[in-house]
Design a protein around this motif. Sequence first.
Motif: not given
Lengths: 354, 283
Positions: A43-60, A62-68
């Motif tokens: 967790a400390l030395f190999n942390p995964e990249p973290r993304i936070c999203i605010y989606d005011s519509g229903e953007s694809d 978000v769903s594409a990033l959820e699959r990654v």
Amino acid sequence: MSIRRVWSLISGDLRLGFRSPVILWVLIMPFVITFLLQVVFVALFNPEPRICIYDSGESDIVSALERVEGIRLSHAGSATELEEYIENNNADLGLIIERGFDQAVRNGQKPELEYFFSGGSLTSNRIVISLLVLDVLREIENREAPIEVILRTGDEEETIPLARKLIPAIVLFVLIITGIFVPAFLLVEEKEHGTMKALLVTPVTVSDILFSKALLGFTMTVTMCLITLALNGALSGQPLALLATIVAGAVVCNAIGLIYGTVAGNAKTLYTLVKSLNILLAGPILFYLFTGLPQWIAKIFPTYWFIDPLYSITLKGADFSDVYFKLIIALVIGILLGIAVVPMSRRMQRKLVE
Amino acid sequence: MNQSLLATDLSYSYGDLKAVRGISFDLKPGEILGFLGPNGAGKSTTIKMLTGLLTPDTGSIHILGNEMTVDDPEVQARIGVCFEEKNLYLNMTGRENLKFFSSLFGLKNYDTDTLLRKVDLAQRADDRVSKYSKGMRQRLMMARAIINSPDVLFLDEPTDGLDPVSSRTLRNVIKQQAERGAAVLLTTHDMWEADELSDRIAFLNEGKLFAVDTPDNLKMKYGKRSVKVRLGNGSNVRIELAAADAGDRIKELINSGNVMTIHTEEATLEDIFIEITGRGLDV
């Protein structure tokens, strides 16, 4: 020596062992170390990249990033919440996706997409996330990437994750603590409480006592090492070669444990011995963590002859034929140390009784 | 077999200190031999040699006809030892301690209850020994020593520092073991206990054996043959029994009607020990 008497002694030790904090620690140690390894080093030395999203519509997006795989995605309820999230370094990157953003991309309107980077995020994570978002956008636009990226690894050792590199060190730690400490502690306890004297006026011989402690230590050592390897996902591939290596390591460590146990008259002396000498026994680990050091020095340590095979099998994919010679040397060292216990045990018996 | 134990010319030194100096004695089945001597006399060292814990510098030990050596399982299966120091497994219960030791002697399904009752520990059998009092621990040590119904029983100061109830329990067990036919070697510096329990007494001082005989013979040999008459006016009159007019003098005093008490002046074992060795037992 009698198998029946040895078994009786082991039964007694097992009965007492589960009431001893030291033995209980030995039993839970692989789980604690593995947990620490996973939490601290992964967790400390190999942390995964973290993304936070605010989606005011229903953007694809978000769903594409959820699959990654390999990233951590979270959602903010508002733009303000997202900004706070980033300011507190709860994510490396924040994205605010306006309503109709996807359509604008598909229409070729080149809409603006603002990145919020946390000041505490790693540069590597920023690069990974940026490229990832660009990739997703290209997917939404239905465009192929203009180039093909071919991944080539440099120094093979440098590409091994730190958490995996540490596996031989953890197994050595378990070998030393269990293999050395268990027989030594059991012997010293018998001496300190005077129970060894009580045993010696029964049909039990010194050889029975030494062998029972070594056998219990050996069984516990092999079991704990296999559990540690399994918990760290390092048991697959060459299980038989790994087992042979652990057996050789357990023989060497148990013999050292018997020497400690016969030399130390009480627990205090034993702890001093363990603290001062075990650092030397763990010496070969330094040469794997710091590969620039002259590697021949590692061969001076008796533990090298089973640690090196362990390292080769778990990290380099070596098989039994690659390591068997070193394991034979380890076994010979273990047997020689075991032979050295005999005169030491006579001295111990005399000192104990006088 | 006439002798359960035969020790011949035993010596042992701790470096320059000669702890035991050429002692010889024997022990017959059913006999209790009391080793009486002060601290440091060599009693415990002798027991360590006899039980195979120490190899004598000189001499030999035969137990039940077999020569005793260090780590001899066959002989050790037929002896029982109760040490002076409490060396029990404190984290085991009393019952577990006995079960464990019975397994070392190869005794299957051993009935610990009978043994625990014998030493008054049945009520506390399943408590950990760490919760036992000193007396209870010593009683458990005794139970452990007789777990294999030994032919030769070695008891090193078994009642030292115990309360009267625990001491009495242990003395009863010792007598029962002798009645069963076990030869018992008992070391003590308690002359009263030695007198009560022992068939023969051996005086040990500075590693040497001074006298081995029955308590009565020792008293006869070394004691004074006299009576002490206490008169009504508080004065005492000592009359030597060997004197020709001893009978007349005693009769005269009784006839005077002034006699309060008459005591024989039998020597205690401690008196005899002091006379023989020139030092006391509590030194």
